[in-house]
Design an enzyme around this catalytic site. Sequence first.
Site, mmCIF file in Angstrom:
data_model
loop_
_atom_site.group_PDB
_atom_site.id
_atom_site.type_symbol
_atom_site.label_atom_id
_atom_site.label_comp_id
_atom_site.label_asym_id
_atom_site.label_seq_id
_atom_site.Cartn_x
_atom_site.Cartn_y
_atom_site.Cartn_z
ATOM 1 N N ARG A 184 20.628 -26.719 -19.691
ATOM 2 C CA ARG A 184 19.236 -26.235 -19.638
ATOM 3 C C ARG A 184 18.743 -26.036 -18.204
ATOM 4 O O ARG A 184 17.578 -26.275 -17.890
ATOM 5 C CB ARG A 184 18.276 -27.185 -20.369
ATOM 6 N N SER A 189 11.434 -28.595 -26.887
ATOM 7 C CA SER A 189 11.596 -29.928 -26.287
ATOM 8 C C SER A 189 10.767 -29.992 -25.016
ATOM 9 O O SER A 189 10.888 -29.115 -24.162
ATOM 10 C CB SER A 189 13.058 -30.188 -25.943
ATOM 11 N N GLU A 213 11.260 -30.102 -19.313
ATOM 12 C CA GLU A 213 11.989 -28.878 -19.661
ATOM 13 C C GLU A 213 10.960 -27.737 -19.696
ATOM 14 O O GLU A 213 11.217 -26.629 -19.284
ATOM 15 C CB GLU A 213 12.669 -29.043 -21.024
#
Length: 284
Positions: free
Chosen positions: A152, A194, A264
Amino acid sequence: MCPSPPRQGTIIAFKQINFAKFSSIRVGPVADVYMIDSHEYPNNAYLIGAANNLLVGPEHPPLMKLSKAFDYIKIVGNKLHIGAATPGGKVVSFCKKHDLAHFEFVAHLPGTLGGMLQMNAGLKEYEIFNHLHKVHFKDGFKLLGDIEYGYRTTNIDKVAFEGIFELENGFDHSKIEMFKQMRSNQPHDPSAGSFFKNPEGDYAGRLIEAVSLKNHRIGDMAYSEKHANFMVNLGKGQFKDAIALMQLAQERVYNEFGIWLENEVAVIDKRFMGNSHPEIPPKT
Ligand SMILES: Cc1cc2nc3c(=O)[nH]c(=O)nc-3n(C[C@H](O)[C@H](O)[C@H](O)COP(=O)(O)OP(=O)(O)OC[C@H]3O[C@@H](n4cnc5c(N)ncnc54)[C@H](O)[C@@H]3O)c2cc1C
């Protein structure tokens, strides 16, 4: 009001976007967003995609967005060329129609190709970088091997205009169902996915739950009862409530486990940009 970026090159227009409606978490102000339809863009504006991974605050910097000129997908020789403004759903439909492999997971990832490239979006080990060949930036192409990336994350800090991918036949319909199952524990309330990255060897959701914040609510924002790492908007959630929740989890998890939860979700507000590691003294 935000300062206007200088108009330069062929930036054609700006569009008013209400982030309380447009963003997936349904939080944020109404803002003027500069639309880019060529390879020229202002250098003091923050680029947004489809705002599925953003939390935009009232003190946001100037914003910009790729126009429809970058919403396309085409086969060129043995490569797939995808414009960075192309929504994931369109990519999957194209691959289905042309029997192309490796993009099935995108069916369940909200966003545009640009947003996916920037964070190497994915589901488990299925990631957008897996079959990437190169990316088109203002100053030319960067091959996969010239871009740093991981879980990510990437070092992409410029506007990506296009991704070029290896072409392989074989759309796998069974994977669509598999990816749907993988997401069955995720809440349906508005969220930005998330909220925190999973720290190495652990899960952000587990840590948030361990500090008793699962289902914790501030105003209309809450850590979901279904999945603690999803910050959800239960009605008219406000930016300040989202920030209070974010900071609460970071502080509690740090004090309890010595682990700093890294966002994130990108927080787009000058007060919270570029300061992801404030000093929090551990509890004695
Ligand atoms: C319900 C839900 C579930 C999700 N599940 C997942 C998941 O399982 N896995 C996962 O990886 N993500 C997940 N996400 C997050 C989201 O799908 C991805 O982050 C997606 O890539 C965001 O794309 P976007 O176009 O909306 O980008 P935005 O949210 O608008 O922007 C995200 C970042 O990308 C940058 N960016 C956007 N366009 C470009 C471009 N052209 N060039 C360079 N940088 C650019 C922005 O500057 C910003 O930093 C989920 C989100 C939601 C709402």
